[in-house]
Design a protein around this motif. Structure first.
Motif, PDB file in Angstrom:
ATOM      1  N   SER A   1      -0.928   3.555  -8.242  1.00 20.54           N
ATOM      2  CA  SER A   1      -1.440   2.194  -8.450  1.00 20.54           C
ATOM      3  C   SER A   1      -1.408   1.779  -9.915  1.00 20.54           C
ATOM      4  CB  SER A   1      -2.869   2.084  -7.906  1.00 20.54           C
ATOM      5  OG  SER A   1      -3.717   3.037  -8.531  1.00 20.54           O
TER       6      SER A   1
ATOM      7  N   LYS B   1       2.170   1.826  -3.531  1.00 14.73           N
ATOM      8  CA  LYS B   1       1.095   2.336  -4.398  1.00 14.73           C
ATOM      9  C   LYS B   1       0.885   3.825  -4.162  1.00 14.73           C
ATOM     10  CE  LYS B   1      -2.285  -0.540  -3.511  1.00 14.73           C
ATOM     11  NZ  LYS B   1      -3.654  -1.107  -3.626  1.00 14.73           N
ATOM     12  N   ASP B   2       0.998   4.246  -2.893  1.00 16.65           N
ATOM     13  CA  ASP B   2       0.827   5.664  -2.573  1.00 16.65           C
ATOM     14  C   ASP B   2       1.922   6.519  -3.204  1.00 16.65           C
ATOM     15  OD1 ASP B   2      -1.390   5.052  -1.053  1.00 16.65           O
ATOM     16  OD2 ASP B   2      -0.301   4.996   0.857  1.00 16.65           O
TER      17      ASP B   2
ATOM     18  N   TYR C   1       9.583   8.724   2.602  1.00 18.34           N
ATOM     19  CA  TYR C   1       9.367   8.280   3.983  1.00 18.34           C
ATOM     20  C   TYR C   1      10.518   8.639   4.922  1.00 18.34           C
ATOM     21  CZ  TYR C   1       5.167   5.787   2.679  1.00 18.34           C
ATOM     22  OH  TYR C   1       3.901   5.498   2.257  1.00 18.34           O
TER      23      TYR C   1
ATOM     24  N   ASN D   1       0.834  -1.207   0.000  1.00 16.31           N
ATOM     25  CA  ASN D   1       0.000   0.000   0.000  1.00 16.31           C
ATOM     26  C   ASN D   1       0.867   1.256   0.000  1.00 16.31           C
ATOM     27  OD1 ASN D   1      -2.569  -1.161  -0.057  1.00 16.31           O
ATOM     28  ND2 ASN D   1      -2.537  -1.547   2.147  1.00 16.31           N
ATOM     29  N   HIS D   2       2.002   1.197   0.701  1.00 17.54           N
ATOM     30  CA  HIS D   2       2.920   2.339   0.711  1.00 17.54           C
ATOM     31  C   HIS D   2       3.471   2.617  -0.684  1.00 17.54           C
ATOM     32  CE1 HIS D   2       2.657   2.980   4.881  1.00 17.54           C
ATOM     33  NE2 HIS D   2       3.568   2.110   5.311  1.00 17.54           N
TER      34      HIS D   2
END
Length: 285
Positions: free
Chosen positions: A18, A13-14, A37, A10-11
Motif C-alpha cells: 500500500s 495493494k496486496d 495470481y 485491493n489485489h
C-alpha cells in the motif's frame, strides 16, 4: 464495475504494498502481479484485473499523477463460446416446484426477449414497446423492443414490484440482485453450475440464430452495434444446436420449406413463354 475495480485495487495493494508510489509502478511490477495470481486466478480473471489496472493508470495519467503508464501485456486466453441453456434444462427450471410462479414469469420474459437485466427492470413500457433510454443502453442508442401481450403483462408486473420495493426504502440494485440470485438458485437445483441470468440472453440469441439463419436479424434483436459481436453465436455446430434445441430447429425446417416453395413459385406469369411449349421462347414483337 465499481465493486470489481475496488477488488482489483485491493489485489495490487496486496502484491505491491500500500505504500508503493504510483510513479514507481513499472513493467516488472505488472509481471510480478501476473506471477502472484498465476495459480490463484484463471487467465480470464487475471486479464480482468489487468484491464482494471489499465483503467486505473489511465485515470492517473489524465490527472497528471503520472506522465506515462507502463505497457501492460495481456495473457493470451482461449476464446469461449457463449453459455446457453438447452431446451430440456430450461424446461426443468420453468417447471421447478420450489420456484415461485412470479419468478418463473420473470425468467420467461428474459428468455423470450433476450433483454439484459437492467433493460427490463429500468426500461419504460409504452404499450407493447419496451423503451430502453440511451443512457441505460450498452450501445448508447435508445432501444425499442417489441413485446407481445404476455411479455408486456409480465414487464408491468415486474415494474409494479420494483416500485413497491423502492417505496419500502430498498435500493434498485437490491431488486435486480433478487432476480439474479433466484435464477442462480434455480439453476443449481436442476444441476447447472456457474450459470447466470445473462445466459438467458445467450439462449435467446442461439434460438433466434437457429430459427432465422440470419445473423443480421439476430444482431438487431440483441441491439448490438456491430455484427462481429453477434457472429460468435454462429460458431456453434448446427447439429449440436439441433440436438439441444429440437423445437427451435423444427421451426427452422418449416421456415426453410416455405422459403423453398416461395422461390419455386412464380408470383407473376413469366413473360415470352409459350403456354404449350414452355421450353420455346416467343419472339419479341
Amino acid at each position: 464495475s465499481i465493486k470489481r475495480m475496488k477488488v482489483t485495487l485491493n489485489h495490487i495493494k496486496d502484491i505491491w504494498g500500500s505504500g508503493t508510489a504510483i510513479k514507481q509502478i513499472n513493467i516488472s511490477d505488472i509481471e510480478s502481479f501476473k506471477r502472484a495470481y498465476k495459480d490463484k486466478h484463471s487467465v480470464f480473471g487475471i486479464n480482468l484485473n489487468l484491464r482494471n489496472i489499465k483503467t486505473f493508470l489511465r485515470w492517473c495519467v489524465d490527472r497528471n499523477m503520472i506522465k506515462n503508464m507502463p505497457k501492460i501485456k495481456m495473457i493470451r486466453e482461449p476464446k469461449k463460446l457463449p453459455k446457453y441453456i438447452n431446451e430440456c434444462d430450461m424446461e426443468s427450471i420453468l417447471n421447478a416446484d420450489n420456484l415461485s410462479d412470479y419468478m418463473k414469469r420473470v425468467i420467461y420474459v428474459y428468455l423470450t426477449t433476450g433483454c439484459r437485466r437492467s433493460e427490463i427492470v429500468q426500461g419504460i413500457l409504452d404499450g407493447n414497446i419496451l423503451i430502453v433510454p440511451a443512457d441505460l443502453s450498452k450501445s448508447r442508442y435508445e432501444r425499442q423492443i417489441s413485446l407481445n401481450d404476455t411479455q408486456s403483462k409480465i414487464v408491468k408486473e415486474i415494474h409494479k414490484k420494483r416500485d413497491t420495493h423502492l417505496l419500502n426504502g430498498f435500493k434498485l440494485d437490491n431488486f435486480s440482485q433478487l432476480i439474479t440470485l433466484a435464477f442462480g438458485r434455480a439453476c443449481k437445483r436442476v444441476g447447472l453450475k456457474d450459470y447466470t441470468l445473462h445466459c438467458l440472453r445467450h439462449t435467446f440469441a442461439v434460438t433466434q440464430w437457429i430459427i432465422t439463419n440470419d445473423i443480421y436479424e439476430v444482431k438487431n434483436l440483441l441491439g448490438h452495434t456491430s455484427v462481429k459481436t453477434t457472429e460468435r453465436y454462429a460458431q456453434f455446430n448446427l447439429d449440436r444446436l439441433a440436438q439441444d434445441f429440437p423445437n427451435a430447429y423444427e421451426v427452422r425446417l418449416e421456415i426453410e420449406k416455405v422459403r423453398k416453395n416461395a422461390i419455386n413459385t412464380p408470383l407473376i406469369n413469366t413473360p415470352f413463354i409459350d403456354s404449350e411449349d414452355s421450353s420455346r421462347i416467343k419472339p419479341q414483337a
